[in-house]
Design a protein around this motif. Structure first.
Motif, short mmCIF file in Angstrom:
data_model
loop_
_atom_site.label_atom_id
_atom_site.label_comp_id
_atom_site.label_asym_id
_atom_site.label_seq_id
_atom_site.Cartn_x
_atom_site.Cartn_y
_atom_site.Cartn_z
N ARG A 179 0.81 -1.09 0.15
CA ARG A 179 -0.18 -0.22 -0.34
C ARG A 179 0.94 0.91 -0.17
N ARG A 180 0.04 2.04 -0.94
CA ARG A 180 1.23 3.86 -0.08
C ARG A 180 0.66 4.64 0.12
N HIS A 181 1.33 5.49 0.91
CA HIS A 181 0.59 6.59 1.65
C HIS A 181 0.03 6.93 0.56
N LYS A 182 -1.24 7.76 1.35
CA LYS A 182 -2.19 8.59 -0.08
C LYS A 182 -1.41 9.59 -0.14
N GLU A 184 0.32 12.79 -2.94
CA GLU A 184 1.16 14.13 -2.62
C GLU A 184 -0.22 14.62 -3.47
N GLY A 204 1.85 8.22 -3.19
CA GLY A 204 2.78 8.47 -1.94
C GLY A 204 3.50 7.67 -1.95
N GLN A 207 3.16 2.67 2.58
CA GLN A 207 3.73 3.24 3.54
C GLN A 207 3.43 1.53 4.21
N ASP A 208 3.11 0.34 3.73
CA ASP A 208 2.73 -1.35 3.78
C ASP A 208 3.69 -2.05 2.51
#
Ligand code: MN
Length: 246
Positions: A179-182, A184, A204, A207-208
């Motif tokens: 998973r990515r962060h939100k 930009e 983003g 993240q995961d």
């Protein structure tokens, strides 16, 4: 073995040229790809105008539509027989985690899969990847493997290949999507005519990216292979929604 090739970067992209050349060693290749860069087109189909199919001097076909249009048109109207495989790419840049939702590269493979053809999407991961030799070698290996041992059911494989020489690759790893962060925020700027305009910002950061993800495999120097499915049903939330509706 008949292989249909498409991409989202356009029929002129170095990545699709490298892929067509490599897979030409394994089977009979037909290239049908968008006439311009349609990265981020996701699974869209063009429904408000007809599509044109044109042949470039190198034998590649191009369509004034999306990656999904290309595969849809080729499989349901242009090719005389169903291809044994649809291969999309090699994308200029990663398609990992949430990227797969927006990716036209993955969408072209998805269209093949939805039409009953085993399909894979190939992407080269790097800052500005321009050397497709190793990724093309990987594509050839996967196609050879498929030729020797075809899957009994349609599969949709999302393959990400780390940048660098073939000898540096550590092998294949079967992974899940990370998973990515939100993303930009959009970038606001002024047009030459002094209008305020907005650019969609970059995806983003990961993240995961933990053990077992596509991000982790590629960071460790492996070719990441994620089997995808299209059913978006969140089975785990069905009881909670049922309760909420009661
Ligand atoms: Mn692309």
């Amino acid at each position: 073995m008949r292989i249909l090739i498409s991409n989202d970067d356009g029929y002129f992209a170095p990545g699709i040229e490298a892929l067509a050349q490599a897979l030409g060693e394994v089977g009979e290749v037909t290239v049908v790809a968008p006439e311009r860069d349609r990265s981020g087109a996701s699974n869209s189909l063009t429904l408000d105008r007809p599509l044109s199919l044109r042949r470039a001097r190198n034998g590649f076909y191009h369509v004034n539509g999306t990656p999904s249009d290309c595969v849809h048109l080729a499989v349901t109207g242009m090719l005389e027989r169903l291809p044994d495989m649809v291969v999309s790419g090699i994308n200029h840049g990663a398609n990992m985690g949430d990227d797969t939702i927006y990716s036209g590269t993955v969408a072209a493979a998805t269209e093949g899969y939805l039409l009953g053809v085993p399909s894979m999407a190939l992407s080269l991961v790097g800052k500005s990847p321009d050397d497709f030799a190793a990724a093309a070698q990987v594509a050839m290996e996967l196609a050879r493997r498929f030729k020797a041992r075809p899957f009994r059911c349609p599969v949709l494989l999302n393959v990400n290949i780390p940048e660098g020489p073939y000898a540096a690759l550590k092998g294949f790893k079967v992974t899940r999507l990370g998973r990515r962060h939100k993303a930009e925020p959009v970038i606001r700027t002024q047009s030459p005519r002094d209008e305020t305009v907005y650019w969609i910002g970059p995806a983003g950061a990961a993240q995961d990216a933990g053990e077992g993800t596509d991000f982790a495999a590629v960071a460790d120097g492996y070719v990441s292979v994620t089997p995808l499915q299209i059913d978006l049903t969140h089975s785990g939330q069905m009881p909670a929604v049922t309760e909420w509706l009661a």
